[in-house]
Design an enzyme around this catalytic site. Sequence first.
Site, PDB file in Angstrom:
ATOM      1  N   TRP A 147     -34.715 -65.616  35.128  1.00  0.00           N
ATOM      2  CA  TRP A 147     -35.154 -65.910  33.763  1.00  0.00           C
ATOM      3  C   TRP A 147     -35.338 -64.617  32.982  1.00  0.00           C
ATOM      4  CZ3 TRP A 147     -39.669 -64.335  31.321  1.00  0.00           C
ATOM      5  CH2 TRP A 147     -39.946 -64.933  30.080  1.00  0.00           C
ATOM      6  N   HIS A 148     -35.813 -63.579  33.672  1.00  0.00           N
ATOM      7  CA  HIS A 148     -36.040 -62.306  32.992  1.00  0.00           C
ATOM      8  C   HIS A 148     -34.722 -61.679  32.546  1.00  0.00           C
ATOM      9  CE1 HIS A 148     -40.123 -62.584  34.605  1.00  0.00           C
ATOM     10  NE2 HIS A 148     -40.456 -61.643  33.727  1.00  0.00           N
ATOM     11  N   ALA A 149     -33.748 -61.621  33.406  1.00  0.00           N
ATOM     12  CA  ALA A 149     -32.461 -61.021  33.023  1.00  0.00           C
ATOM     13  C   ALA A 149     -31.389 -61.434  34.021  1.00  0.00           C
ATOM     14  CB  ALA A 149     -32.568 -59.500  32.954  1.00  0.00           C
ATOM     15  N   PHE A 196     -35.351 -59.950  26.931  1.00  0.00           N
ATOM     16  CA  PHE A 196     -35.306 -61.218  27.654  1.00  0.00           C
ATOM     17  C   PHE A 196     -35.195 -62.389  26.698  1.00  0.00           C
ATOM     18  CE2 PHE A 196     -38.107 -58.605  30.590  1.00  0.00           C
ATOM     19  CZ  PHE A 196     -37.005 -58.094  31.251  1.00  0.00           C
TER      20      PHE A 196
END
Length: 476
Positions: free
Chosen positions: A323-325, A476
């Site tokens: 989800w972050h990257a 993000f």
Amino acid sequence: MSFNTSLFLLYFFPVFLIIYFLTPPRFKNLVAFAASILFYSWGAPKFVFVILGILVIDFWLGDKIYQSTGKRRKAYLIASLVLNLAFLFYFKYFNFFIENTNVVLSALGLHTTNFVKVALPLGISFFSFQEMSYTIDIYRGKNPPLKKFTDYALFVFLFSHITAGPIVTYGALADDLIDRRKKLNNDYRLQGFLLFFIGLAKKVLIADTLGVQINHVYATNPEHLSSLDCWLAAIAANFQLYFDFAGYSDMAIGIGKLLGFDFPTNFDFPYSAKSFSEFWRRWNITLGRWLRDYLYIPLGGNRVGGIRPYFNLWFVFVVCGFWHAATWSDFTWGAWCGVIVVLEALFLLKILPKVPTILRIAYVFISFMIGVVFFKIHDVKLAFTILGKIFSFRGMSLTPGLYPNNKFVFCIAVAIFFSFIGVNQSIKKWLNDFFDVSRSSLLVFNLKVLLCIVLFALCLSEIVSTDFTPFIYYKF
């Protein structure tokens, strides 16, 4: 546009607040929504209409879910989830998928795919999760849909949290979106200003100073770094990430207070935690709750048998990392954190209470530090090289000329103090009470106003005299 710029601090924010405070209550949402469009358009104008289009569809689907029953009700929910996940996948993961497919094709001696890289809309991870919480909460019967599109659009698009959180679920904000007149008072406003300027100081005075030195170290050939060099850079990276993200969260929550909204707390002295599981209940709290309520529990949580509860736990952290990257380093970071939490669930939580508190806190800090090396460097091979240097314990002296900055040393000391001060419950309670403006005497009230002015002056001086550094979570 970013909170830590003179454009925002000297022009956008004060002009907006003046207009907002003078606007009658029934038009405040409209003014805030218009300002949010301007704020977002300043940095990503080509995506505004795409996002607004998604908002219109999701608003319509929310109404349909509320009005429908049975399979049709579920079909509308699925349509909303598919829409948001497809939007998120295309803009955030398409490049990653094609690039890695090409790596495999090249290794097999096959032709690779030529493609144009997709640009990433600002804050896509945050507003996608908020949009899904809206339709899911309506489906679950927690809240009815909003009657006005502008109220819904403001919930998702409010400039305070659209770019980097905190993730505010529909249920947490539903009442305030309709009527928050009781919260539009001077106590809320001073509390908001305090949070905003303290958050700004965390970012500008601490995180950015640490970041300059960390980037300098990681840009150096690892062969020229000692173990102590890498230890200090990794420790500083822990503090940089915390003060950068917690600083943004404080600023977002502060802006919310100024507008009459109660956003949930996002950080609660995480480095004072005595287990890694407790750490994740204190770090990025709103993301953790979202993943728990909308992913972990629907997967079965700990209600299923066998190894499934542990797999569910680990899988949630893998999703958290991705989800972050869309990088393998973020996958590794999430997978690593998931492994530690699973090990605690299996047996470590039975052992840790027997360990001295200071060692438990050190274990949490170092466990997270290992993951942050991957998070910070974004190169899995280089991250393993740095970790190898760290735990080789070869060369326990600093490389001459690498850490010349006294300002860096001062910021490390300040970061240590304010990161671990939460261990003392009395001090923690005093800090939390500090923001309760309603119980302040006139003298204390004025001192808090003075603190806001001093922090603003210090931060503005730093901003105009140094290069711009975006918030880490903007990507993000």
